[in-house]
Design an enzyme around this catalytic site. Sequence first.
Site, PDB file in Angstrom:
ATOM      1  N   THR A 188       0.825  -1.211   0.000  1.00  0.00           N
ATOM      2  CA  THR A 188       0.000   0.000   0.000  1.00  0.00           C
ATOM      3  C   THR A 188       0.864   1.267   0.000  1.00  0.00           C
ATOM      4  OG1 THR A 188      -1.648  -1.213   1.264  1.00  0.00           O
ATOM      5  CG2 THR A 188      -1.871   1.178   1.253  1.00  0.00           C
ATOM      6  N   GLN A 191     -36.697 -10.989  25.029  1.00  0.00           N
ATOM      7  CA  GLN A 191     -36.427 -11.714  23.785  1.00  0.00           C
ATOM      8  C   GLN A 191     -35.619 -10.882  22.779  1.00  0.00           C
ATOM      9  OE1 GLN A 191     -39.572 -12.755  20.877  1.00  0.00           O
ATOM     10  NE2 GLN A 191     -39.185 -14.851  21.507  1.00  0.00           N
ATOM     11  N   GLU A 232      -6.089  -5.994   4.385  1.00  0.00           N
ATOM     12  CA  GLU A 232      -6.034  -7.246   3.591  1.00  0.00           C
ATOM     13  C   GLU A 232      -7.192  -7.334   2.596  1.00  0.00           C
ATOM     14  OE1 GLU A 232      -4.340 -10.681   4.906  1.00  0.00           O
ATOM     15  OE2 GLU A 232      -3.250  -9.765   6.553  1.00  0.00           O
ATOM     16  N   THR A 240     -10.512  -4.599   1.416  1.00  0.00           N
ATOM     17  CA  THR A 240     -11.724  -4.128   2.115  1.00  0.00           C
ATOM     18  C   THR A 240     -12.893  -5.085   1.860  1.00  0.00           C
ATOM     19  OG1 THR A 240     -12.540  -2.837   0.243  1.00  0.00           O
ATOM     20  CG2 THR A 240     -10.997  -1.718   1.730  1.00  0.00           C
ATOM     21  N   GLN A 267     -15.580  -4.369   0.438  1.00  0.00           N
ATOM     22  CA  GLN A 267     -16.057  -4.166  -0.945  1.00  0.00           C
ATOM     23  C   GLN A 267     -15.172  -4.957  -1.916  1.00  0.00           C
ATOM     24  OE1 GLN A 267     -15.652  -1.445   1.277  1.00  0.00           O
ATOM     25  NE2 GLN A 267     -17.834  -1.569   1.669  1.00  0.00           N
TER      26      GLN A 267
HETATM   27  C1  FAD Z   1      -4.165  -0.833  10.560  1.00  0.00           C
HETATM   28  C2  FAD Z   1      -3.808  -1.066   9.128  1.00  0.00           C
HETATM   29  C3  FAD Z   1      -2.760  -1.934   8.819  1.00  0.00           C
HETATM   30  C4  FAD Z   1      -2.397  -2.140   7.490  1.00  0.00           C
HETATM   31  N1  FAD Z   1      -1.310  -2.943   7.209  1.00  0.00           N
HETATM   32  C5  FAD Z   1      -0.850  -3.007   5.931  1.00  0.00           C
HETATM   33  C6  FAD Z   1       0.379  -3.696   5.632  1.00  0.00           C
HETATM   34  O1  FAD Z   1       1.020  -4.293   6.507  1.00  0.00           O
HETATM   35  N2  FAD Z   1       0.829  -3.680   4.353  1.00  0.00           N
HETATM   36  C7  FAD Z   1       0.162  -3.049   3.344  1.00  0.00           C
HETATM   37  O2  FAD Z   1       0.633  -3.081   2.210  1.00  0.00           O
HETATM   38  N3  FAD Z   1      -1.004  -2.393   3.597  1.00  0.00           N
HETATM   39  C8  FAD Z   1      -1.520  -2.362   4.861  1.00  0.00           C
HETATM   40  N4  FAD Z   1      -2.687  -1.667   5.131  1.00  0.00           N
HETATM   41  C9  FAD Z   1      -3.382  -0.989   4.047  1.00  0.00           C
HETATM   42  C10 FAD Z   1      -4.704  -1.615   3.683  1.00  0.00           C
HETATM   43  O3  FAD Z   1      -4.511  -2.828   3.012  1.00  0.00           O
HETATM   44  C11 FAD Z   1      -5.482  -0.568   2.831  1.00  0.00           C
HETATM   45  O4  FAD Z   1      -5.853   0.478   3.708  1.00  0.00           O
HETATM   46  C12 FAD Z   1      -6.690  -1.158   2.161  1.00  0.00           C
HETATM   47  O5  FAD Z   1      -6.306  -2.067   1.144  1.00  0.00           O
HETATM   48  C13 FAD Z   1      -7.600  -0.088   1.543  1.00  0.00           C
HETATM   49  O6  FAD Z   1      -6.867   0.798   0.752  1.00  0.00           O
HETATM   50  P1  FAD Z   1      -7.016   2.390   0.965  1.00  0.00           P
HETATM   51  O7  FAD Z   1      -6.852   2.664   2.410  1.00  0.00           O
HETATM   52  O8  FAD Z   1      -6.115   3.041   0.017  1.00  0.00           O
HETATM   53  O9  FAD Z   1      -8.538   2.691   0.591  1.00  0.00           O
HETATM   54  P2  FAD Z   1      -9.066   2.928  -0.889  1.00  0.00           P
HETATM   55  O10 FAD Z   1      -8.560   1.868  -1.791  1.00  0.00           O
HETATM   56  O11 FAD Z   1      -8.823   4.339  -1.251  1.00  0.00           O
HETATM   57  O12 FAD Z   1     -10.630   2.698  -0.677  1.00  0.00           O
HETATM   58  C14 FAD Z   1     -11.492   3.685  -0.098  1.00  0.00           C
HETATM   59  C15 FAD Z   1     -12.899   3.109  -0.081  1.00  0.00           C
HETATM   60  O13 FAD Z   1     -13.343   2.859  -1.432  1.00  0.00           O
HETATM   61  C16 FAD Z   1     -13.735   1.502  -1.570  1.00  0.00           C
HETATM   62  N5  FAD Z   1     -13.369   1.039  -2.900  1.00  0.00           N
HETATM   63  C17 FAD Z   1     -12.170   1.174  -3.529  1.00  0.00           C
HETATM   64  N6  FAD Z   1     -12.199   0.613  -4.744  1.00  0.00           N
HETATM   65  C18 FAD Z   1     -13.452   0.091  -4.895  1.00  0.00           C
HETATM   66  C19 FAD Z   1     -14.111  -0.638  -5.927  1.00  0.00           C
HETATM   67  N7  FAD Z   1     -13.477  -0.983  -7.064  1.00  0.00           N
HETATM   68  N8  FAD Z   1     -15.403  -0.994  -5.739  1.00  0.00           N
HETATM   69  C20 FAD Z   1     -16.053  -0.683  -4.585  1.00  0.00           C
HETATM   70  N9  FAD Z   1     -15.480   0.003  -3.573  1.00  0.00           N
HETATM   71  C21 FAD Z   1     -14.197   0.361  -3.713  1.00  0.00           C
HETATM   72  C22 FAD Z   1     -12.974   0.743  -0.474  1.00  0.00           C
HETATM   73  O14 FAD Z   1     -13.641  -0.470  -0.150  1.00  0.00           O
HETATM   74  C23 FAD Z   1     -13.013   1.758   0.649  1.00  0.00           C
HETATM   75  O15 FAD Z   1     -14.232   1.684   1.324  1.00  0.00           O
HETATM   76  C24 FAD Z   1      -3.112  -1.492   6.454  1.00  0.00           C
HETATM   77  C25 FAD Z   1      -4.172  -0.642   6.774  1.00  0.00           C
HETATM   78  C26 FAD Z   1      -4.525  -0.423   8.086  1.00  0.00           C
HETATM   79  C27 FAD Z   1      -5.654   0.540   8.391  1.00  0.00           C
END
Ligand code: FAD
Length: 310
Positions: free
Chosen positions: A55, A208, A292, A294, A296
């Site tokens: 990332t 319940q 790992e 999202t 989505q």
């Molecule tokens: C605590 C933590 C630890 C992490 N550890 C690691 C690590 O060790 N190594 C590493 O490489 N990464 C790591 N990450 C990164 C993590 O894998 C990413 O944050 C994640 O893949 C989402 O990417 P982004 O944050 O850029 O969100 P974005 O990709 O910008 O997404 C933003 C939103 O848009 C949605 N979205 C994006 N594309 C689509 C689509 N095509 N269709 C529908 N919805 C979509 C996503 O689901 C999300 O809700 C970590 C993140 C966190 C928070």
Amino acid sequence: MIAEEIAWGCTGIGTAMEANTLAEAPVLVGGSDEQKRRFLAPMTKEFRLAAYCVTEPQAGSDVQGIKTVARKAGDDYVLKGSKMWITNGSVADWYFVVAYTDPSQRYKGMSACVVPRDSPGIEVGKKEQNLGQRASDTRAVTFNDVKVPKANLIGEEGKGFLLAMSAFDHSRPVVSAAAVGLARSAMDHAIRYAKERTTFGVPIHKHQALAFMVAEMAMKIEAARLLVWQSAWKIDRGERNTKEAAFAKAFAADTAMETALNAVQVFGGYGFSREYPVEKLMRDAKVFQIYEGTSQIQRLIIAKEIFERS
Ligand SMILES: Cc1cc2nc3c(=O)[nH]c(=O)nc-3n(C[C@H](O)[C@H](O)[C@H](O)COP(=O)(O)OP(=O)(O)OC[C@H]3O[C@@H](n4cnc5c(N)ncnc54)[C@H](O)[C@@H]3O)c2cc1C
């Protein structure tokens, strides 16, 4: 099973441990015997940590949007770029890094390498102040013209994207098991409290509406665990588990979030207090729907497996 039990105690600690699986898996899949001896064997002999660096600040779900490049220079590559959200960023002994060796080829131009932590030019950012799982170390890692020997290239040039993605088939069952562990912990707290707390002259589980909330937790936890075990069983047998791992990840993460949220509800006002355990579980749960892949993206993978592979 071990991941579920550790996560029952604390998913922050679990994530810190699981990050090794994520970094090691592509080396296991694509590394040569010599590389496995050099990078993986020491991990089985002494306490060592590794980090998975894919990332970047501008690209998470859309891995093709990364900007880090590895330029050839004699017997080395020179790595330049910044990674973001790297679990174990400051404590890892080595990094698994994906970078473009040929940006014009899009994902086929990405390559993967192992970078020892003590290589000159590595800059580690501040510890991110996250919502939950605060025991886990998450940082930016910047590579300022870091020299990486060609001997550290994992697989062939151009295979980086596939190797990075292959890691998830191994790691998603583990991370999903951790989500089950968190959900189970939230349910255990909810059950205990529902037996102790009385309203209108009876323990609250006699109402319940509340008992059904706990029934829903139990049912989904059981289903999530079976999905996790199915995905783990397939990969252990050497079978492709991409769809099953995405089922497990999406369902277990959503179950963890819903169960923790409802556990707070069972506790009423006390659920909102830091003096009780469930607010931590609710904060910790959220990231299972983000890292790992999202929730989505898991659904995208499942749909792709259904419409394009079968
Ligand atoms: C605590 C933590 C630890 C992490 N550890 C690691 C690590 O060790 N190594 C590493 O490489 N990464 C790591 N990450 C990164 C993590 O894998 C990413 O944050 C994640 O893949 C989402 O990417 P982004 O944050 O850029 O969100 P974005 O990709 O910008 O997404 C933003 C939103 O848009 C949605 N979205 C994006 N594309 C689509 C689509 N095509 N269709 C529908 N919805 C979509 C996503 O689901 C999300 O809700 C970590 C993140 C966190 C928070």
